[in-house]
Scaffold this motif. Structure first.
Motif, mmCIF file in Angstrom:
data_model
loop_
_atom_site.group_PDB
_atom_site.id
_atom_site.type_symbol
_atom_site.label_atom_id
_atom_site.label_comp_id
_atom_site.label_asym_id
_atom_site.label_seq_id
_atom_site.Cartn_x
_atom_site.Cartn_y
_atom_site.Cartn_z
ATOM 1 N N ASN A 280 0.828 -1.205 0.000
ATOM 2 C CA ASN A 280 0.000 0.000 0.000
ATOM 3 C C ASN A 280 0.860 1.252 0.000
ATOM 4 O O ASN A 280 0.557 2.222 -0.698
ATOM 5 N N LEU A 281 1.924 1.232 0.800
ATOM 6 C CA LEU A 281 2.834 2.384 0.821
ATOM 7 C C LEU A 281 3.455 2.612 -0.554
ATOM 8 O O LEU A 281 3.548 3.756 -1.026
ATOM 9 N N LEU A 282 3.866 1.533 -1.214
ATOM 10 C CA LEU A 282 4.429 1.668 -2.563
ATOM 11 C C LEU A 282 3.397 2.222 -3.534
ATOM 12 O O LEU A 282 3.707 3.058 -4.388
ATOM 13 N N GLY A 283 2.162 1.765 -3.389
ATOM 14 C CA GLY A 283 1.122 2.265 -4.283
ATOM 15 C C GLY A 283 0.853 3.737 -4.107
ATOM 16 O O GLY A 283 0.694 4.477 -5.086
ATOM 17 N N PHE A 284 0.809 4.199 -2.873
ATOM 18 C CA PHE A 284 0.569 5.628 -2.629
ATOM 19 C C PHE A 284 1.736 6.481 -3.104
ATOM 20 O O PHE A 284 1.544 7.500 -3.780
ATOM 21 N N THR A 285 2.955 6.083 -2.740
ATOM 22 C CA THR A 285 4.104 6.939 -3.046
ATOM 23 C C THR A 285 4.429 6.978 -4.534
ATOM 24 O O THR A 285 4.911 7.999 -5.032
ATOM 25 N N PHE A 286 4.160 5.897 -5.261
ATOM 26 C CA PHE A 286 4.487 5.862 -6.684
ATOM 27 C C PHE A 286 3.302 6.187 -7.587
ATOM 28 O O PHE A 286 3.438 6.141 -8.808
ATOM 29 N N SER A 287 2.144 6.504 -6.999
ATOM 30 C CA SER A 287 0.948 6.700 -7.821
ATOM 31 C C SER A 287 1.094 7.826 -8.825
ATOM 32 O O SER A 287 0.642 7.706 -9.972
ATOM 33 N N ILE A 288 1.707 8.929 -8.435
ATOM 34 C CA ILE A 288 1.866 10.046 -9.375
ATOM 35 C C ILE A 288 3.254 10.101 -9.976
ATOM 36 O O ILE A 288 3.440 10.673 -11.053
ATOM 37 N N MET A 289 4.230 9.479 -9.300
ATOM 38 C CA MET A 289 5.606 9.558 -9.800
ATOM 39 C C MET A 289 5.947 8.449 -10.777
ATOM 40 O O MET A 289 6.747 8.638 -11.685
ATOM 41 N N ALA A 290 5.354 7.267 -10.581
ATOM 42 C CA ALA A 290 5.598 6.143 -11.496
ATOM 43 C C ALA A 290 4.330 5.302 -11.556
ATOM 44 O O ALA A 290 4.267 4.218 -10.971
ATOM 45 N N PRO A 291 3.290 5.760 -12.237
ATOM 46 C CA PRO A 291 1.990 5.055 -12.241
ATOM 47 C C PRO A 291 2.044 3.667 -12.844
ATOM 48 O O PRO A 291 1.090 2.903 -12.685
ATOM 49 N N LEU A 292 3.126 3.326 -13.516
ATOM 50 C CA LEU A 292 3.225 2.007 -14.135
ATOM 51 C C LEU A 292 3.170 0.879 -13.116
ATOM 52 O O LEU A 292 2.838 -0.272 -13.460
ATOM 53 N N ILE A 293 3.448 1.162 -11.852
ATOM 54 C CA ILE A 293 3.427 0.130 -10.814
ATOM 55 C C ILE A 293 2.007 -0.226 -10.388
ATOM 56 O O ILE A 293 1.757 -1.317 -9.871
ATOM 57 N N LEU A 294 1.053 0.652 -10.635
ATOM 58 C CA LEU A 294 -0.297 0.477 -10.095
ATOM 59 C C LEU A 294 -1.031 -0.740 -10.647
ATOM 60 O O LEU A 294 -1.679 -1.468 -9.879
ATOM 61 N N PRO A 295 -1.013 -1.037 -11.946
ATOM 62 C CA PRO A 295 -1.690 -2.268 -12.410
ATOM 63 C C PRO A 295 -1.145 -3.530 -11.766
ATOM 64 O O PRO A 295 -1.914 -4.457 -11.458
ATOM 65 N N PHE A 296 0.170 -3.592 -11.561
ATOM 66 C CA PHE A 296 0.760 -4.762 -10.909
ATOM 67 C C PHE A 296 0.287 -4.887 -9.462
ATOM 68 O O PHE A 296 0.031 -5.994 -8.971
ATOM 69 N N LEU A 297 0.175 -3.759 -8.773
ATOM 70 C CA LEU A 297 -0.317 -3.787 -7.396
ATOM 71 C C LEU A 297 -1.787 -4.181 -7.344
ATOM 72 O O LEU A 297 -2.206 -4.942 -6.463
ATOM 73 N N LEU A 298 -2.585 -3.679 -8.268
ATOM 74 C CA LEU A 298 -4.011 -4.021 -8.280
ATOM 75 C C LEU A 298 -4.218 -5.518 -8.503
ATOM 76 O O LEU A 298 -5.081 -6.131 -7.856
ATOM 77 N N VAL A 299 -3.430 -6.101 -9.407
ATOM 78 C CA VAL A 299 -3.502 -7.555 -9.612
ATOM 79 C C VAL A 299 -3.121 -8.287 -8.333
ATOM 80 O O VAL A 299 -3.746 -9.301 -7.964
ATOM 81 N N TYR A 300 -2.097 -7.790 -7.623
ATOM 82 C CA TYR A 300 -1.688 -8.429 -6.373
ATOM 83 C C TYR A 300 -2.812 -8.409 -5.349
ATOM 84 O O TYR A 300 -3.092 -9.430 -4.696
ATOM 85 N N PHE A 301 -3.475 -7.269 -5.187
ATOM 86 C CA PHE A 301 -4.544 -7.176 -4.188
ATOM 87 C C PHE A 301 -5.726 -8.071 -4.552
ATOM 88 O O PHE A 301 -6.319 -8.713 -3.669
ATOM 89 N N CYS A 302 -6.076 -8.136 -5.809
ATOM 90 C CA CYS A 302 -7.189 -9.004 -6.223
ATOM 91 C C CYS A 302 -6.843 -10.479 -6.030
ATOM 92 O O CYS A 302 -7.655 -11.254 -5.492
ATOM 93 N N LEU A 303 -5.644 -10.867 -6.459
ATOM 94 C CA LEU A 303 -5.221 -12.255 -6.284
ATOM 95 C C LEU A 303 -5.057 -12.600 -4.807
ATOM 96 O O LEU A 303 -5.452 -13.686 -4.364
#
Length: 621
Positions: free
Chosen positions: A433-456
């Motif tokens: 979650n911390l990675l998702g918040f901190t990288f949301s505007i600086m490197a949004p490319l990480i967000l789809p990978f995190l979303l898949v992780y949370f769903c799985l």
């Protein structure tokens, strides 16, 4: 790192996930693996009548477990696994909701803005550096710069040794010495309300003479620590805190090694004999894109056992308290070593003068965090996706079960069931979650990978909670404040880094709105602390009185009183004993007000008189 290296890491991890999930769907159907994949149900004797028959369906991978895990209601999960499992899964639900919105906005709005931030020709995308997808690609003073945020020994039993005596006998030296030499005791009261009053009232003018706390439930008692005197606990906490901090700084060494693996030139200097291998593009992609996260993940496996040992040494008398303490230590360790050390290793470890410039930290983090986005994407793939699939496959337990059954010929032991490892899984989810918040505007490319992780993860952990892990004791949802505080910290850290970004990019309007957002987040956290924090630290008198009245009216109170002494017995299955097989000394006392009035005032007076007699006897000596 190039995009091709990231795609190579993603391909390896996706292949491992497909392989592990396919193996799980086959192996769970084999009767000799029921002890691995249905431990909780075996413990409840729901698989006793299973017949071992062969069918080709058992050899085909299916997704039926996903459907069963998804459609199970929250009430069913609470009934079979307790409140803690519901709280843990609520963390996933929160993460899915937040990052679904964040992913949509940041991927389709922020990511294109970052990608086209510089006037340059994008000829061959796979060979481009991933920095073009971060906010570092924006020009200074760009009007596109804006914030996309979300709100967000032997056992001794003493029956009435102190209370059966009359008030005039409370100064009996034998009674006083017995109390003075006993480091811990469990006291029974007639009602829940009387117990909570006695546990929260200061019993003596000397706070360290008689310390009272609410006793853990019988299955939750950590018997090995009941012998520890109260005066030692604060010393033990200081010692374990020092040990944890020391280990955190020692762990910087493997983290620095992981960072060096991502830089090709440093690899050639460290391993000159690999120069020939490093000339192959595929090998370079695997070594720089996949191996660093694997090495870090393997190194992190040493952390939970050590932190759990530190938490045991601290002196907690409950297993849940020990696990909560270990959870906090692992969380701090992950945030420092996985996030901050990886972000700052390329600059701070080589430029120690940064410690003398704390005001420049926001700008420095804003400059360094986007550069580590590629590493954290691969870390999400390895520590997130692959670890989830390893969790559901239960690799260790599967190998252990094979040797136990096939090599040594032992049968399944239904009593040998693991409890859910909240102390390791909660910090991992909070770190993502911390990675998702901190990288949301600086490197949004990480967000789809995190979303898949949370769903799985939501599906995998629901399945594990329903089938594998057995709730040996309850923590009462006390991990939720840790989750809340970490979320708020993640938001505040994100906003501080955003301030640095907008300062570097010369965007005063965005900076002003971010300051307002930061103040609002802090005020919201203070409101939550004032409104909800005490609920997790103490019980409501209104609820306790209502429960006592219901039990008295239904006649259940007498049954509870009859089973109290039997419940707090070390021979109770699942209660466990000392680590070395020895049993410490405890004292269990019945209700001090048993022969007196039922009022809580007289109850407290009796306890105060006993405490006063101890103080007088000590002063006479």
């Amino acid at each position: 790192m190039e995009l091709a290296a990231l795609l190579t890491s993603a391909g390896i991890n996706i292949s491992l996930c497909i392989l592990f999930l396919s193996l799980y769907s086959i192996l769970r159907k084999q009767p000799h693996n029921f002890g691995v994949y249905f431990g909780r149900r075996l413990a409840e004797e729901k698989f006793q009548d299973q017949v071992d028959y062969f069918s080709f369906e058992r050899l085909l991978p299916t997704a039926g477990w996903i459907v069963k895990a998804y459609w199970c209601t929250e009430e069913e999960i609470r009934r079979v696994a307790g409140l803690d499992s519901v709280v843990f899964l609520r963390l996933f639900i929160f993460s899915i909701r937040i990052f679904s919105i964040t992913t949509f906005i940041c991927v389709f709005i922020v990511l294109p803005v970052n990608y086209h931030g510089q006037e340059m020709a994008h000829t061959h995308i796979p060979e481009e550096s991933l920095n073009v997808y971060t906010i570092a690609n924006l020009k200074e003073g760009s009007r596109k710069c804006g914030l996309c945020g979300v709100r967000a020994s032997s056992f001794q039993l003493y029956r009435n040794k102190f209370v059966d005596a009359k008030k005039s006998d409370l100064t009996d030296p034998e009674v006083v010495e017995a109390q003075k030499d006993c480091p811990g005791a469990i006291v029974f009261f007639k009602t829940r309300y009387a117990a909570i009053v006695a546990s929260q009232v200061l019993q003596s003018s000397n706070p360290m003479l008689w310390v009272t706390n609410s006793a853990p439930e019988p299955r939750d008692v950590y018997w090995s620590n009941l012998w520890i005197p109260y005066r030692q606990i604060w010393l033990r906490k200081i010692a374990t805190l020092s040990g944890s901090v020391f280990f955190m700084f020692v762990f910087i060494v493997p983290v620095a090694f992981v960072q060096s693996m991502m830089q090709l030139e440093q690899l050639k200097k460290m391993f000159p004999h690999l120069k020939g291998t490093l000339k192959t593009s595929f090998c370079v992609r695997v070594i720089t894109g996949y191996l660093p996260s694997v090495v870090l993940l393997l190194s992190l496996y040493t952390v939970p056992p050590l932190m759990m040992r530190f938490s045991s040494i601290e002196g907690s008398i409950s297993r849940s308290g020990r696990k909560t303490s270990a959870c906090t230590k692992i969380l701090f360790f992950n945030i420092w070593n996985v996030f901050f050390v990886n972000v700052l290793s390329g600059s701070v470890l080589n430029q120690l003068n940064v410690l003398t410039r704390p005001k420049d930290m926001p700008s420095m983090l804003a400059e360094l965090v986007p550069k580590q986005a590629t590493f954290f994407i691969t870390y999400v793939l390895t520590s997130g996706w692959a670890s989830l699939c390893s969790e559901i496959l239960q690799v260790y337990n599967l190998v252990y079960n094979f040797f136990r059954r096939c090599i040594f010929g032992y049968l399944d032991d239904p009593g040998y069931v693991y409890s859910f490892p909240y102390h390791t899984e909660v910090p991992k989810v909070l770190l993502f979650n911390l990675l998702g918040f901190t990288f949301s505007i600086m490197a949004p490319l990480i967000l789809p990978f995190l979303l898949v992780y949370f769903c799985l993860g939501y599906l995998v952990y629901r399945n594990q909670i329903l089938n594998v892990y057995y709730p040996k004791y309850e923590m009462g949802g006390k991990l939720w404040p840790i989750m809340h505080n970490t979320m708020v910290f993640s938001l505040v850290l994100t906003q501080i880094i955003a301030l640095g970004v907008f300062t570097i990019k010369n965007s005063p309007v965005a900076t002003g709105f971010t300051i307002i957002l930061l103040i609002g987040t802090i005020l919201f956290n203070e409101y939550c602390r004032q409104r909800f924090a005490r609920i997790f630290n103490s019980f409501s008198a209104q609820d306790l009185i209502e429960l006592d009245r219901e039990d008295e009216q239904s006649g259940r109170m007498r049954e509870i009183h009859e089973h109290l002494l039997d419940a707090y017995c070390q021979s109770l299955p699942g209660s466990g004993g000392g680590d070395n097989g020895e049993v410490p000394i405890e004292m269990i006392l019945e209700d001090p007000a048993q022969e007196a009035s039922n009022s809580s005032q007289e109850l407290c007076d009796t306890v105060q008189e006993v405490a006063g007699s101890i103080q007088e006897h000590i002063e006479e000596k």
